[in-house]
Design an enzyme around this catalytic site. Sequence first.
Site, mmCIF file in Angstrom:
data_model
loop_
_atom_site.group_PDB
_atom_site.id
_atom_site.type_symbol
_atom_site.label_atom_id
_atom_site.label_comp_id
_atom_site.label_asym_id
_atom_site.label_seq_id
_atom_site.Cartn_x
_atom_site.Cartn_y
_atom_site.Cartn_z
ATOM 1 N NE ARG A 113 -10.441 12.818 12.535
ATOM 2 C CZ ARG A 113 -11.454 13.653 12.797
ATOM 3 N NH1 ARG A 113 -12.666 13.178 12.981
ATOM 4 N NH2 ARG A 113 -11.255 14.944 12.877
ATOM 5 C CG HIS A 140 -8.104 17.949 15.840
ATOM 6 N ND1 HIS A 140 -7.769 17.843 14.498
ATOM 7 C CD2 HIS A 140 -9.467 17.981 15.871
ATOM 8 C CE1 HIS A 140 -8.883 17.800 13.771
ATOM 9 N NE2 HIS A 140 -9.919 17.880 14.579
ATOM 10 C CD GLN A 143 -11.413 22.126 15.380
ATOM 11 O OE1 GLN A 143 -11.885 21.204 14.755
ATOM 12 N NE2 GLN A 143 -11.935 23.338 15.352
ATOM 13 C CG ASP A 235 -13.284 18.290 22.374
ATOM 14 O OD1 ASP A 235 -14.250 17.948 21.664
ATOM 15 O OD2 ASP A 235 -12.183 17.685 22.352
ATOM 16 C CB CYS A 275 -13.393 21.055 17.926
ATOM 17 S SG CYS A 275 -13.901 19.791 19.116
ATOM 18 N NE ARG A 303 -10.554 21.503 10.844
ATOM 19 C CZ ARG A 303 -10.852 20.235 11.171
ATOM 20 N NH1 ARG A 303 -11.817 19.987 12.034
ATOM 21 N NH2 ARG A 303 -10.152 19.226 10.665
#
Length: 326
Positions: A113, A140, A143, A235, A275, A303
Amino acid sequence: MTTQTAGTDLLGRDFLSLADLSPDQLRCLLDRAAQLKEWQAEGQPHPLLSGLSLAMLFEKASLRTRTTFMVGMSQLGGFAVDLMNEHTQIGVRESIPDIARNLERWVDALMARVYAHSTLEELAAWADIPVINGLSDLTHPCQALADLLTVREHLGNLAGRRLAYVGDGFNVCNSLLFGGALTGMNVRVASPVGYEPDDDILERAQEIAEDGGGSIEIGNDPAAAVEGAEVVYTDAWVSMGLEDEAAQRREVFASYRVDDDMMSVAAPNAVFLHCLPAHRGEEVTDAVLDGPQSVVFDQAENRLHTQKALLVATMRGDAAFDELGA
Ligand code: CP
Ligand code: NVA
């Protein structure tokens, strides 16, 4: 039971962008994830990564990504090591190529990340093991895998479904565009002027959508985007690394909050996705986040299952699934 498809053909490959997958590869990955989810629920052991290890590097904070990769490796019989960036100090204590050339000698895959997407590309260029994007400032993709599985579970299929994304055209939105395009969804984005998705991502997503029968529309009017939508997604207004812009963003995004009024123009069966982490009272109200249309915790659970499928596909390949009759 899930549909059988051809393999994912991802053995040894990096996973930096969803756009690197074909629609069939993506469908297969989601099918594998659903299978792994069933096995986990039934208590059927599935040690497909026995003896293999994953290194995890985080330049930014995480709850879901850190926990699900770590637990996922454990459930697959493997091991995850959190490199803890205060020790690794990527690019400061040691160069990216040197970190990559160390890690490839010890572990079987790396999940990172990062802030700059180029950091992932550099790690992938130097490490001869799969490198997985655990979020960058650009995308991402892990996700988006969970998002797609969640929508498929709740609505039954993806092609032709209408998804509205309301808010910042940042990393999560960019990957969702690829995910929607690859699965033939009709995606509408509403972002404030100047906060629309990345131009290159948009161009590529539109090409994919044209090939796959989906569509992508970008605008600035949340109500127009949400009208009739079966999926409403938002988001954070202030993503990690953008804290200096917080005050300005809270003003610019004020009319982009997903609340009951906004949900009322969506389709009656619409689901709400986020998310997470959510900033309650900013991009979404408590009433929507905790309401009957919200599937955010199913999404967070997924996830785990989607990343397990990705880990097996990249580290052991499709043959691993055959061993357990998937
Ligand atoms: N959605 C997500 O990636 O959560 P974390 O930042 O907690 O990993
Ligand atoms: N856009 C958010 C996503 C967090 C999972 C961020 O980058 O902070």
